[in-house]
Scaffold this active site. Structure first.
Site, PDB file in Angstrom:
ATOM      1  N   TRP A 130       0.908  -1.162   0.135  1.00  0.00           N
ATOM      2  CA  TRP A 130       0.113  -0.037  -0.129  1.00  0.00           C
ATOM      3  C   TRP A 130       0.892   1.301   0.004  1.00  0.00           C
ATOM      4  CZ3 TRP A 130      -2.130   2.644   4.919  1.00  0.00           C
ATOM      5  CH2 TRP A 130      -2.821   3.685   4.564  1.00  0.00           C
ATOM      6  N   ASP A 211      -1.569  -6.321   8.837  1.00  0.00           N
ATOM      7  CA  ASP A 211      -2.370  -4.892   8.187  1.00  0.00           C
ATOM      8  C   ASP A 211      -3.833  -5.874   7.795  1.00  0.00           C
ATOM      9  OD1 ASP A 211      -3.903  -2.815   7.552  1.00  0.00           O
ATOM     10  OD2 ASP A 211      -2.306  -2.130   6.305  1.00  0.00           O
ATOM     11  N   LYS A 246     -13.615  -0.737   5.175  1.00  0.00           N
ATOM     12  CA  LYS A 246     -14.220  -1.628   3.964  1.00  0.00           C
ATOM     13  C   LYS A 246     -15.175  -2.225   4.206  1.00  0.00           C
ATOM     14  CE  LYS A 246     -10.297   0.462   2.624  1.00  0.00           C
ATOM     15  NZ  LYS A 246      -9.500   1.140   1.669  1.00  0.00           N
TER      16      LYS A 246
HETATM   17  C1  LMR Z   1      -6.667   2.568  -0.857  1.00  0.00           C
HETATM   18  O1  LMR Z   1      -5.538   1.803  -0.897  1.00  0.00           O
HETATM   19  O2  LMR Z   1      -6.968   3.159  -2.047  1.00  0.00           O
HETATM   20  C2  LMR Z   1      -7.291   2.949   0.356  1.00  0.00           C
HETATM   21  O3  LMR Z   1      -6.894   1.987   1.433  1.00  0.00           O
HETATM   22  C3  LMR Z   1      -7.355   4.245   0.549  1.00  0.00           C
HETATM   23  C4  LMR Z   1      -6.316   4.905   0.992  1.00  0.00           C
HETATM   24  O4  LMR Z   1      -6.429   5.464   2.036  1.00  0.00           O
HETATM   25  O5  LMR Z   1      -5.200   4.876   0.440  1.00  0.00           O
END
Ligand code: LMR
Length: 397
Positions: A130, A211, A246
């Site tokens: 992420w 996570d 989510k």
């Molecule tokens: C994403 O990866 O798009 C989501 O988890 C929203 C975010 O806060 O990045």
């Protein structure tokens, strides 16, 4: 004073979200930020959440502070959901839950706690991950070691790289893992791979930092929680950053928390105490509204069952959109085979197209995805699939 500041680039997901909103074209398609959309492109409030919220409004007596760990009832239902209500871990009092501002708050708090517990600890991060993991956890001061999570085709976990990274780590080092629905790739660890990781952590004295932002959206609630139950069974210590954004659709309510598991009731008590002292210095008290909704919902059998059905419908719609995208995109002129997307899980997969094609999709066709080619499958629906496949057909040459 502020004129000395220069502008800094915003997180790519958030800047794309702003760009999409500013786009006036009617046929635009949002495959960017990880937010669920239904077949009409809306992000509705789940019916069970709405009912729990109505109950809460009818019964809430006060808005006074709940304390640094938040609503204790929320902590209880979250631990039960993560590990199973009858998990011996809970009976032996080795787990604590601290409510935080969303999963991001839990990640930050987890980072702070780990740094205090072991200032020498390094954080092993499989990339890609992420996009906010690295700046967010870096801001907690944890030094990071990156390794390749995916093979070169980005279609499977690079187990050799993962094993090598874990074997090279020293006792007390921390391994960041995605519980399910890997963001950005959708390539999850199999049960056998989780077992290997647990064995490497056992042998090397490593601490998993899991996570869990998409519980229930991969293979379903029970299957998605299996790695956490494995960790609970086998390892003395680990932490879990969990989010209700989510799976309860509570995005803007900033609902989540940090679960801390330690070797004994007294050790977990001390760890929770340290984490709460950190939370006091960062945000003081966590937001309550979303956490109170989840606590109300999960305590009510009928609402909990309704929510599970709604979550399963969300999951199935995303699986169906994976199928639809592959059916419609596989006949492209570039001959790119997207079939692996069907095997992947959660909201995201990589399209694996070129940077120029990402730009062309956005500029010429109003199809938005982040530069890594990560797409949110929930952004596809029966009304935009024609436009999407035509756009793909046009740019993939
Ligand atoms: C994403 O990866 O798009 C989501 O988890 C929203 C975010 O806060 O990045």
């Amino acid at each position: 004073m502020f004129d000395t500041l220069s502008a800094t680039p915003l997180d790519p997901i958030l800047s794309l979200m702003a760009e999409f909103r500013a786009d006036r074209r009617e046929r635009k398609i949002d495959l960017g930020v990880g937010v669920y959309q239904d077949d009409s492109g809306a992000t509705p409030v789940m019916a069970a959440v709405r009912s729990a919220e109505a109950q809460l409004y009818a019964t809430e007596q006060s808005k006074t502070y709940q304390g640094i760990a938040g609503n204790p009832a929320f902590g209880e239902v979250m631990l039960a959901q993560l590990f199973g209500a009858d998990n011996p871990l809970l009976a032996s009092d080795r787990a604590r839950f601290i409510s935080t501002p969303g999963g991001s708050g839990a990640l930050r708090l987890g980072g702070e706690l780990l740094r205090r517990a072991n200032p020498q600890a390094q954080l092993l991060v499989g990339t890609p991950t992420w996009p906010n993991h690295i700046p967010l956890l870096g801001s907690a001061g944890l030094p990071m070691v990156e390794y390749n999570y995916l093979n070169s085709a980005r279609s499977a976990v690079d187990m050799d790289a993962l094993q090598a990274a874990l074997q090279a780590a020293k006792p007390g080092d921390v391994v960041l893992l995605h519980g399910c629905c890997h963001n950005p790739s959708g390539v999850d660890l199999s049960a056998a791979q989780w077992l290997q990781i647990v064995e490497l952590c056992e042998r090397g004295g490593l601490i998993p930092f899991v996570d869990v932002a998409y519980l229930g959206l991969g293979e379903g609630l029970a299957a998605d929680g299996a790695p956490l139950r494995l960790l609970a069974e086998r390892l003395p210590e680990f932490i879990v950053a969990s989010s209700c954004s989510k799976n309860f659709g509570l995005y803007r309510e900033r609902t989540g928390g940090l679960a801390i598991v330690a070797q004994s009731a007294s050790a977990v008590e001390r760890a929770a105490n340290q984490a709460m002292a950190q939370a006091r210095q960062i945000w003081s008290m966590p937001p309550a509204h979303g956490a109170d909704i989840v606590a109300t919902l999960l305590a009510d059998r009928a609402l909990a069952a309704q929510w599970r059905d709604e979550l399963e419908a969300v999951r199935q719609r995303i699986v169906a959109m994976r199928q639809l995208l592959v059916e419609r995109a596989n006949g492209n002129r570039a001959g790119i085979d997207f079939s692996a997307i069907i095997e992947q899980r959660g909201m995201f997969s990589f399209l694996g197209i070129s940077p120029a094609q990402v730009v062309a999709l956005r500029e010429q066709h109003g199809v938005y995805m982040i530069d890594s080619t990560r797409v949110n499958l929930a952004g596809i629906n029966s009304h935009n699939i024609d436009h999407l496949s035509e756009a793909l057909y046009a740019v993939l040459v």
